[in-house]
Design a protein around this motif. Structure first.
Motif, PDB file in Angstrom:
ATOM      1  N   GLU A 187      85.208  32.970  54.150  1.00  0.00           N
ATOM      2  CA  GLU A 187      85.313  31.607  53.630  1.00  0.00           C
ATOM      3  C   GLU A 187      84.835  30.616  54.686  1.00  0.00           C
ATOM      4  O   GLU A 187      85.378  30.553  55.791  1.00  0.00           O
ATOM      5  N   ILE A 188      83.818  29.828  54.340  1.00  0.00           N
ATOM      6  CA  ILE A 188      83.299  28.832  55.262  1.00  0.00           C
ATOM      7  C   ILE A 188      83.287  27.436  54.634  1.00  0.00           C
ATOM      8  O   ILE A 188      83.291  26.429  55.336  1.00  0.00           O
ATOM      9  N   ASN A 189      83.310  27.361  53.297  1.00  0.00           N
ATOM     10  CA  ASN A 189      83.411  26.078  52.585  1.00  0.00           C
ATOM     11  C   ASN A 189      82.365  25.072  53.073  1.00  0.00           C
ATOM     12  O   ASN A 189      82.693  24.013  53.614  1.00  0.00           O
ATOM     13  N   VAL A 190      81.104  25.431  52.866  1.00  0.00           N
ATOM     14  CA  VAL A 190      80.001  24.552  53.227  1.00  0.00           C
ATOM     15  C   VAL A 190      79.733  23.574  52.087  1.00  0.00           C
ATOM     16  O   VAL A 190      79.683  23.971  50.922  1.00  0.00           O
ATOM     17  N   THR A 191      79.568  22.316  52.426  1.00  0.00           N
ATOM     18  CA  THR A 191      79.066  21.315  51.486  1.00  0.00           C
ATOM     19  C   THR A 191      77.806  20.723  52.088  1.00  0.00           C
ATOM     20  O   THR A 191      77.806  20.322  53.252  1.00  0.00           O
ATOM     21  N   TYR A 192      76.729  20.693  51.313  1.00  0.00           N
ATOM     22  CA  TYR A 192      75.500  20.152  51.869  1.00  0.00           C
ATOM     23  C   TYR A 192      74.813  19.248  50.860  1.00  0.00           C
ATOM     24  O   TYR A 192      74.933  19.413  49.644  1.00  0.00           O
ATOM     25  N   ARG A 278      74.024  17.091  45.977  1.00  0.00           N
ATOM     26  CA  ARG A 278      75.104  17.781  46.706  1.00  0.00           C
ATOM     27  C   ARG A 278      75.336  19.164  46.116  1.00  0.00           C
ATOM     28  O   ARG A 278      75.225  19.372  44.915  1.00  0.00           O
ATOM     29  N   MET A 279      75.677  20.111  46.986  1.00  0.00           N
ATOM     30  CA  MET A 279      76.017  21.459  46.548  1.00  0.00           C
ATOM     31  C   MET A 279      77.101  22.015  47.450  1.00  0.00           C
ATOM     32  O   MET A 279      77.152  21.680  48.637  1.00  0.00           O
ATOM     33  N   ARG A 280      77.944  22.852  46.885  1.00  0.00           N
ATOM     34  CA  ARG A 280      79.014  23.489  47.647  1.00  0.00           C
ATOM     35  C   ARG A 280      78.817  25.003  47.648  1.00  0.00           C
ATOM     36  O   ARG A 280      78.374  25.575  46.667  1.00  0.00           O
ATOM     37  N   TYR A 281      79.197  25.589  48.759  1.00  0.00           N
ATOM     38  CA  TYR A 281      79.099  27.040  48.915  1.00  0.00           C
ATOM     39  C   TYR A 281      80.386  27.506  49.567  1.00  0.00           C
ATOM     40  O   TYR A 281      80.625  27.242  50.745  1.00  0.00           O
ATOM     41  N   PRO A 282      81.255  28.198  48.818  1.00  0.00           N
ATOM     42  CA  PRO A 282      82.580  28.509  49.359  1.00  0.00           C
ATOM     43  C   PRO A 282      82.609  29.612  50.403  1.00  0.00           C
ATOM     44  O   PRO A 282      83.349  29.521  51.382  1.00  0.00           O
ATOM     45  N   ALA A 283      81.825  30.690  50.199  1.00  0.00           N
ATOM     46  CA  ALA A 283      82.008  31.860  51.061  1.00  0.00           C
ATOM     47  C   ALA A 283      80.770  32.738  51.054  1.00  0.00           C
ATOM     48  O   ALA A 283      80.048  32.841  50.057  1.00  0.00           O
ATOM     49  N   SER A 284      80.533  33.398  52.181  1.00  0.00           N
ATOM     50  CA  SER A 284      79.549  34.476  52.248  1.00  0.00           C
ATOM     51  C   SER A 284      80.197  35.734  51.673  1.00  0.00           C
ATOM     52  O   SER A 284      81.349  36.044  51.981  1.00  0.00           O
ATOM     53  N   VAL A 285      79.444  36.465  50.837  1.00  0.00           N
ATOM     54  CA  VAL A 285      79.993  37.643  50.163  1.00  0.00           C
ATOM     55  C   VAL A 285      79.014  38.795  50.308  1.00  0.00           C
ATOM     56  O   VAL A 285      77.829  38.664  49.988  1.00  0.00           O
ATOM     57  N   ARG A 286      79.525  39.916  50.794  1.00  0.00           N
ATOM     58  CA  ARG A 286      78.720  41.140  50.902  1.00  0.00           C
ATOM     59  C   ARG A 286      79.374  42.228  50.081  1.00  0.00           C
ATOM     60  O   ARG A 286      80.541  42.571  50.290  1.00  0.00           O
ATOM     61  N   PRO A 311      74.167  29.649  53.354  1.00  0.00           N
ATOM     62  CA  PRO A 311      72.786  29.160  53.218  1.00  0.00           C
ATOM     63  C   PRO A 311      72.294  28.348  54.407  1.00  0.00           C
ATOM     64  O   PRO A 311      71.078  28.168  54.565  1.00  0.00           O
ATOM     65  N   ILE A 312      73.186  27.884  55.254  1.00  0.00           N
ATOM     66  CA  ILE A 312      72.767  27.074  56.397  1.00  0.00           C
ATOM     67  C   ILE A 312      71.845  27.860  57.320  1.00  0.00           C
ATOM     68  O   ILE A 312      70.987  27.291  58.003  1.00  0.00           O
ATOM     69  N   TYR A 313      71.955  29.181  57.328  1.00  0.00           N
ATOM     70  CA  TYR A 313      71.142  29.993  58.241  1.00  0.00           C
ATOM     71  C   TYR A 313      69.801  30.426  57.636  1.00  0.00           C
ATOM     72  O   TYR A 313      68.996  31.060  58.317  1.00  0.00           O
ATOM     73  N   GLY A 314      69.565  30.108  56.364  1.00  0.00           N
ATOM     74  CA  GLY A 314      68.258  30.329  55.762  1.00  0.00           C
ATOM     75  C   GLY A 314      67.807  31.768  55.698  1.00  0.00           C
ATOM     76  O   GLY A 314      66.613  32.049  55.788  1.00  0.00           O
TER      77      GLY A 314
END
Length: 440
Positions: A187-192, A278-286, A311-314
């Motif tokens: 969980e990283i809760n990114v908003t961009y 605006r977009m939100r991304y709650p968590a990285s999932v593998r 997504p911040i790391y592209g």
């Protein structure tokens, strides 16, 4: 993009490839519902660019002719890592600055022109077809677009699910009695927020990009990259509840609080050409399909449906392109057990970018996750490297080659580089500014 890249790989081995998309696909580069992140800034890492050129010869020149802007990632970008301004130098690390719809449009046209490939838009996949014992997937159930929404069956030797983060494969496989693939979730809760601005000579001190990352105690970041039509795309992001604003004054103030002053200057002076999105991304999932004892044959999960990165790391498109190369190679080799071989190979491809993104996110004490001794040592070493890279261009180049997935992380640990990192300046704690938080 995952589906397009998978189709390119499949076209070398199959007489017919059907690419099913729920959306009505646009004839021009336009954002669409099925790609909600399409209006956000996208970064194609250098390794991804290399693979696209291998899969689609001449695509770099085609993108440039359509307005994409080649960028020397080390020589033409302001990098502020943990507040340390990286020393620039010319390099062979190249990215193409362009919008996601343009990249997708050019790749889709290339794929659609391949022998045997058909693109069916407006077709929603609703489930899997299988053999009686459920050990092999034999096709999909589909609801086509148009007035007659009667479900039809499409039979196939291989079904590839590139449905992204919203992949339905976990549900469909559970309905067939398969255990769920183990998941890792951070969980990283990114908003961009992304907005485009007019690009003119002299901006960004004459360079073509800028980046300032988020650090513990200062969870804000920003990136500037060129787009076609003489635009800059700017993304402002926050993690762990930090919310970038969407009004002119608030965005300029947010950008002004970043380590890279060039981003704030751009927002204060450049005319905006679009509304902020605006977009939100709650968590990285593998999803660890390689750990299933018996995955069904005739079915593969691909790209973001397999692993969805911060997504911040592209990293997403680049990893999908590497999976396409893997799939093409495995199909050329032939043999049984394609699903198991693909998942094992994809897991090895995913390991490094996953470690990069998750390890970096675990620097924030608020992020839940296991901080092994390796993670703590690597993060401490990279912090020292960023400080040393302010004067040592070779260290900066080595770091950029790793995060662009061109070189393995071990290249940062050669004896000469380790000595220069450890002899270099110690990183001071990043200053924490008292900044106003904006509501969601």
């Amino acid at each position: 993009m995952g589906g397009l890249l998978a189709a390119r790989a499949l076209s070398d081995a199959y007489d017919e490839v059907l690419l099913l998309d729920r959306d009505a696909l646009p004839a021009t580069p336009t954002s669409r519902r099925g790609v909600p992140q399409g209006r956000q800034l996208h970064v194609l890492l250098d390794r991804g660019r290399q693979v696209l050129v291998e899969l689609f010869p001449g695509i770099g020149e085609e993108l440039t002719a359509r307005g994409a802007c080649p960028v020397d990632l080390h020589g033409e970008v302001h990098w502020y890592n943990d507040g340390h301004r990286m020393r620039r130098a010319p390099s062979d690390l190249v990215a193409y600055g362009m919008s996601r719809p343009l990249l997708e449009q050019v790749v889709r046209a290339r794929v659609a022109a391949l022998p045997g490939v058909r693109v069916l838009s407006g077709h929603e996949v609703t489930g899997l077809l299988t053999t009686g014992d459920g050990t092999r997937v034999t096709g999909v159930r589909v609801v086509p677009g148009g007035p007659d929404r009667t479900e039809i069956a499409i039979h196939a030797d291989l079904v590839v699910d590139a449905g992204g983060r919203g992949s339905r494969s976990p549900v469909w496989l559970a309905e067939l009695g398969y255990p769920g693939a183990p998941e890792e979730r951070v969980e990283i809760n990114v908003t961009y927020v992304t907005r485009t601005y007019r690009r003119e000579p002299g901006q960004l001190e004459g360079l073509l990009g800028a980046l300032a990352n988020a650090v513990p105690g200062r969870p804000r970041a920003g990136i500037v990259a060129p787009h076609e039509d003489d635009r800059f795309a700017v993304v402002l992001s926050g993690v762990l509840g930090e919310q970038p604003p969407t009004d002119d004054e608030g965005m300029a103030a947010f950008a002004g609080s970043l380590f890279a002053p060039q981003i704030g200057e751009l927002l204060r002076t450049a005319p905006p050409l679009s509304e902020p999105v605006r977009m939100r991304y709650p968590a990285s999932v593998r999803r660890r399909y390689e750990r299933l004892r018996r995955p069904p044959e005739g079915h593969l999960v691909f790209a973001d449906a397999l692993c969805s990165f911060n997504p911040i790391y592209g990293q997403g498109i680049t990893v999908a392109s590497l999976e396409a190369l893997l799939l093409r190679r495995l199909l050329a080799e032939g043999g049984a057990g394609l699903a198991r071989r693909f998942y094992r190979g994809a897991a090895r491809l995913i390991d490094v970018p996953w470690q990069i993104s998750v390890g970096t996110d675990l620097r924030f004490p608020e992020v839940a996750g296991r901080r092994t001794l390796k993670v703590r040592l690597v993060n401490a070493y990279i912090a020292r490297l960023h400080a040393a890279a302010t004067t040592d261009a070779d260290l900066g180049a080595a770091f950029l080659r790793v995060i662009n997935l061109v070189d393995p992380p071990t290249r940062l640990l050669t004896p000469g580089r380790m000595l220069r990192v450890l002899r270099g300046p110690r990183p001071a704690p990043a200053p924490v500014r008292q900044v106003q938080r904006h509501p969601a």
